[in-house]
Motif scaffolding. Structure first.
Motif, PDB file in Angstrom:
ATOM      1  N   ALA A  19       5.751   0.003 103.812  1.00  0.00           N
ATOM      2  CA  ALA A  19       6.308   1.195 103.181  1.00  0.00           C
ATOM      3  C   ALA A  19       7.185   0.773 102.021  1.00  0.00           C
ATOM      4  CB  ALA A  19       7.124   1.986 104.195  1.00  0.00           C
ATOM      5  N   GLY A  20       7.290   1.623 101.014  1.00  0.00           N
ATOM      6  CA  GLY A  20       8.155   1.312  99.887  1.00  0.00           C
ATOM      7  C   GLY A  20       7.430   0.482  98.867  1.00  0.00           C
ATOM      8  N   ARG A  21       7.429   0.931  97.622  1.00  0.00           N
ATOM      9  CA  ARG A  21       6.718   0.190  96.597  1.00  0.00           C
ATOM     10  C   ARG A  21       7.680  -0.648  95.792  1.00  0.00           C
ATOM     11  NH1 ARG A  21       1.828   4.186  95.093  1.00  0.00           N
ATOM     12  NH2 ARG A  21       1.427   4.678  97.249  1.00  0.00           N
ATOM     13  N   THR A  22       7.229  -1.836  95.450  1.00  0.00           N
ATOM     14  CA  THR A  22       8.056  -2.710  94.624  1.00  0.00           C
ATOM     15  C   THR A  22       8.091  -2.134  93.220  1.00  0.00           C
ATOM     16  OG1 THR A  22       6.964  -4.420  95.879  1.00  0.00           O
ATOM     17  CG2 THR A  22       8.424  -5.134  94.124  1.00  0.00           C
ATOM     18  N   PRO A  23       9.254  -2.054  92.601  1.00  0.00           N
ATOM     19  CA  PRO A  23       9.279  -1.523  91.240  1.00  0.00           C
ATOM     20  C   PRO A  23       8.489  -2.434  90.299  1.00  0.00           C
ATOM     21  CG  PRO A  23      11.440  -2.374  91.884  1.00  0.00           C
ATOM     22  CD  PRO A  23      10.574  -2.445  93.090  1.00  0.00           C
ATOM     23  N   ALA A  24       7.639  -1.826  89.481  1.00  0.00           N
ATOM     24  CA  ALA A  24       6.834  -2.615  88.558  1.00  0.00           C
ATOM     25  C   ALA A  24       7.704  -3.111  87.417  1.00  0.00           C
ATOM     26  CB  ALA A  24       5.688  -1.774  88.034  1.00  0.00           C
ATOM     27  N   GLY A  25       7.223  -4.119  86.730  1.00  0.00           N
ATOM     28  CA  GLY A  25       7.996  -4.728  85.657  1.00  0.00           C
ATOM     29  C   GLY A  25       8.021  -3.853  84.414  1.00  0.00           C
ATOM     30  N   ALA A  26       8.217  -4.483  83.255  1.00  0.00           N
ATOM     31  CA  ALA A  26       8.311  -3.739  81.996  1.00  0.00           C
ATOM     32  C   ALA A  26       6.942  -3.162  81.664  1.00  0.00           C
ATOM     33  CB  ALA A  26       8.794  -4.661  80.895  1.00  0.00           C
ATOM     34  N   ALA A  27       6.664  -1.965  82.144  1.00  0.00           N
ATOM     35  CA  ALA A  27       5.309  -1.413  82.102  1.00  0.00           C
ATOM     36  C   ALA A  27       4.812  -1.233  80.673  1.00  0.00           C
ATOM     37  CB  ALA A  27       5.258  -0.101  82.852  1.00  0.00           C
ATOM     38  N   ALA A  28       5.665  -0.737  79.802  1.00  0.00           N
ATOM     39  CA  ALA A  28       5.193  -0.383  78.462  1.00  0.00           C
ATOM     40  C   ALA A  28       4.645  -1.589  77.713  1.00  0.00           C
ATOM     41  CB  ALA A  28       6.321   0.255  77.668  1.00  0.00           C
ATOM     42  N   ALA A  29       5.279  -2.729  77.885  1.00  0.00           N
ATOM     43  CA  ALA A  29       4.878  -3.907  77.124  1.00  0.00           C
ATOM     44  C   ALA A  29       3.760  -4.685  77.809  1.00  0.00           C
ATOM     45  CB  ALA A  29       6.081  -4.823  76.927  1.00  0.00           C
ATOM     46  N   SER A  30       3.317  -4.236  78.977  1.00  0.00           N
ATOM     47  CA  SER A  30       2.397  -5.038  79.763  1.00  0.00           C
ATOM     48  C   SER A  30       0.946  -4.842  79.345  1.00  0.00           C
ATOM     49  CB  SER A  30       2.527  -4.682  81.240  1.00  0.00           C
ATOM     50  OG  SER A  30       3.712  -5.215  81.747  1.00  0.00           O
ATOM     51  N   LEU A  31       0.149  -5.847  79.656  1.00  0.00           N
ATOM     52  CA  LEU A  31      -1.296  -5.724  79.546  1.00  0.00           C
ATOM     53  C   LEU A  31      -1.788  -4.819  80.667  1.00  0.00           C
ATOM     54  CD1 LEU A  31      -2.043  -9.502  78.936  1.00  0.00           C
ATOM     55  CD2 LEU A  31      -1.636  -7.720  77.239  1.00  0.00           C
ATOM     56  N   HIS A  32      -3.077  -4.447  80.611  1.00  0.00           N
ATOM     57  CA  HIS A  32      -3.641  -3.581  81.656  1.00  0.00           C
ATOM     58  C   HIS A  32      -3.348  -4.135  83.047  1.00  0.00           C
ATOM     59  CE1 HIS A  32      -5.867  -0.692  79.314  1.00  0.00           C
ATOM     60  NE2 HIS A  32      -6.241  -1.657  78.498  1.00  0.00           N
ATOM     61  N   THR A  33      -3.664  -5.409  83.213  1.00  0.00           N
ATOM     62  CA  THR A  33      -3.530  -6.020  84.531  1.00  0.00           C
ATOM     63  C   THR A  33      -2.063  -6.123  84.941  1.00  0.00           C
ATOM     64  OG1 THR A  33      -5.462  -7.317  83.974  1.00  0.00           O
ATOM     65  CG2 THR A  33      -4.199  -7.999  85.895  1.00  0.00           C
ATOM     66  N   GLY A  34      -1.232  -6.580  84.006  1.00  0.00           N
ATOM     67  CA  GLY A  34       0.166  -6.814  84.329  1.00  0.00           C
ATOM     68  C   GLY A  34       0.888  -5.552  84.748  1.00  0.00           C
ATOM     69  N   ARG A  35       0.420  -4.433  84.215  1.00  0.00           N
ATOM     70  CA  ARG A  35       1.042  -3.160  84.552  1.00  0.00           C
ATOM     71  C   ARG A  35       0.910  -2.853  86.053  1.00  0.00           C
ATOM     72  NH1 ARG A  35      -1.520   0.744  80.480  1.00  0.00           N
ATOM     73  NH2 ARG A  35      -0.977  -0.845  78.961  1.00  0.00           N
ATOM     74  N   LEU A  36      -0.055  -3.472  86.688  1.00  0.00           N
ATOM     75  CA  LEU A  36      -0.298  -3.180  88.106  1.00  0.00           C
ATOM     76  C   LEU A  36       0.393  -4.171  89.040  1.00  0.00           C
ATOM     77  CD1 LEU A  36      -3.980  -2.169  87.561  1.00  0.00           C
ATOM     78  CD2 LEU A  36      -2.199  -0.680  88.462  1.00  0.00           C
ATOM     79  N   ALA A  37       1.148  -5.116  88.471  1.00  0.00           N
ATOM     80  CA  ALA A  37       1.925  -6.023  89.326  1.00  0.00           C
ATOM     81  C   ALA A  37       2.885  -5.185  90.160  1.00  0.00           C
ATOM     82  CB  ALA A  37       2.686  -7.028  88.474  1.00  0.00           C
TER      83      ALA A  37
ATOM     84  N   ARG B 203       4.403 -21.004  83.645  1.00  0.00           N
ATOM     85  CA  ARG B 203       4.270 -20.501  82.279  1.00  0.00           C
ATOM     86  C   ARG B 203       3.460 -19.218  82.230  1.00  0.00           C
ATOM     87  NH1 ARG B 203       4.902 -23.432  78.080  1.00  0.00           N
ATOM     88  NH2 ARG B 203       5.229 -21.337  77.291  1.00  0.00           N
ATOM     89  N   PHE B 204       2.723 -18.943  83.304  1.00  0.00           N
ATOM     90  CA  PHE B 204       1.804 -17.793  83.274  1.00  0.00           C
ATOM     91  C   PHE B 204       2.547 -16.484  83.513  1.00  0.00           C
ATOM     92  CE2 PHE B 204      -0.804 -14.615  85.337  1.00  0.00           C
ATOM     93  CZ  PHE B 204      -1.813 -14.488  84.402  1.00  0.00           C
ATOM     94  N   ASP B 205       2.160 -15.460  82.759  1.00  0.00           N
ATOM     95  CA  ASP B 205       2.696 -14.115  82.988  1.00  0.00           C
ATOM     96  C   ASP B 205       1.564 -13.109  83.245  1.00  0.00           C
ATOM     97  OD1 ASP B 205       4.423 -11.985  83.216  1.00  0.00           O
ATOM     98  OD2 ASP B 205       4.584 -11.674  81.060  1.00  0.00           O
ATOM     99  N   GLN B 206       0.721 -12.861  82.241  1.00  0.00           N
ATOM    100  CA  GLN B 206      -0.352 -11.870  82.399  1.00  0.00           C
ATOM    101  C   GLN B 206      -1.566 -12.291  81.582  1.00  0.00           C
ATOM    102  OE1 GLN B 206       1.022  -7.886  81.307  1.00  0.00           O
ATOM    103  NE2 GLN B 206       3.113  -8.577  81.589  1.00  0.00           N
ATOM    104  N   LEU B 207      -2.745 -11.964  82.113  1.00  0.00           N
ATOM    105  CA  LEU B 207      -3.995 -12.215  81.376  1.00  0.00           C
ATOM    106  C   LEU B 207      -4.919 -11.026  81.555  1.00  0.00           C
ATOM    107  CD1 LEU B 207      -6.133 -14.053  79.944  1.00  0.00           C
ATOM    108  CD2 LEU B 207      -6.730 -14.914  82.203  1.00  0.00           C
TER     109      LEU B 207
END
Lengths: 487, 224
Positions: free
Chosen positions: A263-281, B195-199
């Protein structure tokens, strides 16, 4: 979120935990227990805990500087005066005093401390400093700590309980195979308490609280190795030791089912600056994928968690997804068939309606009236009696095209007696296939489900829940079969 | 970190900020196909580009991962039209480098293969459907790195587009080759270490019986 924040996949006490697996036997079955914070004043947590502990029949020593007796039990004036053999000290005083008591217990070498008080890292800087003092103790003394901020333990087979809130001890007293480990004590107590209404076989209840020392991985490893545990169920809000928990779960899941309500979602990182994939971290989808990869079954809520756990703890795994259905009420059979054939959510197991062999249909036809349906879903109709259920169960269990049997055990029909409980129990005992029951009987529903549970039959009060339980069994079987599935 | 990746990091034109061509060179070194292409610096003569056939011209700037949003991509440019296309893009993005590549004719389905660092679980890979609808109707799934090919095939099975790998309407996309790429991306994520962040390999397309990375963006964390 509870506790302190920790970086990706790291565990705060990794080195120490790797150095020695926590031995939790004495925590769950202590020779003697000390209680700090019990007094004669009524309504105190410490007094309730003392009363609970006394029910276990083992020596309990209340520690009190002034009162010579509490609840009719002689007290010990200080921690230092405790006799040998105390494996667990339950500390039921406020946060600041609890730390002092814990330090005294650790100096004495008491193996396990259970700190009930809240007011630690969950409250801010002052509380965090207190929690850090607690967390420092296991590194310096042969002491492990459960909590703080926890309801503690309820272990039916060792008759140990520290639960000071109302729960269902009499319904859970029979024990069972589910080790239930929860970060939130209240969620755990309410969920298990509700599950106990229809029967829940509990091996142990553990409230983790703030996890200043012992955490989900310690209990995962303990119960994975515990012969009396057949299924591990977790309610977790944060996974401080994310990757380490997954690795331990993958090892455990080769032998026992591991079900997790995250339960409870981890807050995502800096979403606006992220790539497609990174936004889903940090998204729930990553949790989904990681759980599947490491052999963990995921439960969506507390009811699903308890249903999955009681099913997996008690039943054999099916060899495939084909479901045979028996009811004395055709409408429920049709509903069950619809739900069996409904496509599941992503990653969940697909079920199929079994096509019964001709011989199976013949056997059912011979045992039932002409207007019954011998096709799947088998409809015994309102004239059903115990013998028809027995014949239909025999036929489906013998049919190689059936992997799972769902049986609507409806006691309202005139020909159906309480003997149907025994019919189901006998078939469950002998079967290598899972048999799941569902029962609806108005206000008597829960009572009949408890009787089924006590007879060893897993039952549910709705079509949706019994079909979901069948899906969980197929999913678990699939994890064991998957290449690299349970790593 | 392997020597070749360390050398690649050292060779970046702007430290810690690989552009599309550099990212694709890293992918190519790991065995993932990319279009043939080259970078045109602001003063370079487009007439000297040795590529034949229809071309793609696009902005090559590590700060602009979503080039289409800025209308900074020209597709299907004939070699004779290249100087005009380059002039037009340079007018809109003065002082920026451009990337010129062969234009690859691929099947309609576009996929994303990505790498990320999850705050709870650490390095992970993603496989999903790409294209403009992918954010409205997400069809993505994740595993942690390393991700074996068997695990990657399991990811593929979870996608709504999985039937395209089993001959649906005559489509025969290569699942095992895709699984190999997912595994490779996971290994690359781990090889880059802290060093890796996003790809994002987005889109990964299927053309001439192989998977090819038509676009790729890599974010690194600053070196300590």
């Amino acid at each position: 979120m509870r506790g302190g924040s920790v970086g990706p996949g790291q565990c705060p006490r990794y080195d120490l935990l790797m150095a020695s697996h926590a031995d939790l036997h004495a925590l769950l079955n202590p020779r003697a227990v000390a209680v700090i914070g019990a007094s004669s004043r009524s309504g105190q947590v410490g007094g309730v805990v003392l009363a609970r502990l006394l029910e276990g029949g083992r020596p309990v020593y209340p520690v009190h500087p002034d009162e010579s007796e509490v609840c009719g039990i002689r007290t010990v004036p200080s921690v230092d005066a405790l006799p040998d053999g105390v494996d667990l000290a339950v500390i039921a005083v406020g946060a600041a005093r609890a730390v002092e008591a814990a330090e005294a217990c650790a100096r004495l070498g008491i193996a396990h401390l259970l700190v009930i008080a809240a007011g630690f890292a969950e409250t801010g800087a002052a509380g965090r400093a207190l929690q850090e003092r607690l967390a420092a103790l296991p590194g310096r003394h042969p002491t492990r700590i459960l909590g703080p901020n926890t309801l503690g333990l309820h272990v039916p087979h060792t008759r140990l309980s520290t639960l000071f809130v109302e729960h269902a001890p009499e319904l859970l007293a029979r024990g069972g195979g589910v080790a239930f480990v929860t970060q939130s004590g209240s969620v755990g107590v309410e969920a298990v308490g509700l599950a106990a209404n229809i029967g829940f076989g509990l091996r142990a209840f553990v409230g983790l609280g703030n996890k200043c020392d012992l955490d989900e991985v310690d209990f995962l490893e303990h119960f994975a190795a515990d012969p009396g545990t057949t299924c591990l169920a977790f309610h977790l809000e944060n996974l401080d030791c994310g990757r380490r928990f997954l690795e331990a779960a993958a090892t455990a899941s080769r032998r026992k089912a591991v079900v997790v309500l995250k339960a409870g979602r981890t807050p995502a990182g800096a979403a606006a600056a992220s790539l497609h994939t990174g936004r889903l971290a940090g998204s729930d989808r990553v949790v989904d994928g990681a759980f599947r990869q490491f052999g963990i079954l995921r439960a969506a809520d507390d009811e699903a968690l308890c249903d999955a756990a009681r099913t997996l703890a008690a039943l054999p795994l099916p060899r495939g997804p084909r479901v045979g259905i028996i009811t004395p009420a055709g409408g429920y059979g049709v509903m069950a068939a619809d739900q069996v054939e409904t496509p599941p959510e992503r990653g969940a197991a697909r079920l199929a309606l079994a096509s019964l062999a001709g011989a199976t249909r013949e056997r059912i036809r011979a045992a039932t009236p002409p207007f019954a349906s011998a096709d799947n879903p088998v409809d015994l109709t309102a004239v059903a009696d115990d013998a028809m259920f027995a014949a239909a169960l025999d036929a489906l269990l013998d049919d190689d095209a059936v992997d799972i049997v769902l049986c609507g055990a409806f006691f309202a029909a005139h020909g159906v007696t309480d003997g149907l409980v025994d019919v189901l129990a006998e078939h469950v005992r002998g079967a290598r296939k899972p048999i799941l029951a569902f029962t609806l009987y108005g206000p008597k529903t829960e009572r009949y489900l408890r009787r089924l549970h006590e007879a060893g039959v897993v039952g549910f009060p709705s079509v949706a829940r019994v079909v979901r339980a069948a899906r969980v069994l197929v999913q678990r079987a699939g994890l064991l079969d998957a290449p690299g599935g349970a790593r | 970190m392997s020597g070749s990746i360390a050398a690649w990091l050292v060779g970046l034109a702007t430290p810690d900020r690989p552009d599309e061509l550099e990212t694709k060179q890293l992918l190519a070194a790991a065995g993932i196909a990319v279009p043939r292409g080259l970078r045109l610096a602001p003063g370079d003569d487009p007439a000297a580009v040795p590529l034949v056939g229809p071309l793609v011209v696009k902005l090559c700037d590590p700060d602009v991962p979503h080039k289409t949003d800025l209308d900074a991509v020209r597709l299907g440019v004939a070699p004779a039209e290249l100087p005009a296309a380059v002039t037009a893009l340079r007018a809109r993005f003065p002082g920026k480098a451009l990337l010129v590549e062969e234009h690859i004719q691929a099947v309609e389905l576009e996929l994303i293969v990505g790498g990320l660092v999850d705050p709870a679980f650490g390095p992970a890979v993603m496989l999903g459907r790409g294209g403009i609808l992918s954010e409205l109707v997400p069809d993505v799934t994740f595993r942690l790195a390393p991700c074996s090919e068997a695990e990657a095939l399991g990811m593929l099975e979870e996608l709504a587009v999985a039937p395209l790998f089993r001959g649906y309407r005559g489509q025969r996309l290569d699942g095992p080759a895709l699984a190999h790429i997912v595994r490779t991306v996971g290994d690359l994520v781990l090889a880059l270490g802290d060093r890796f962040d996003q790809l994002d390999v987005n889109p990964l397309a299927f053309a001439a019986d192989r998977w090819i990375a038509l676009d790729a963006a890599l974010r690194l964390r600053l070196s300590a």
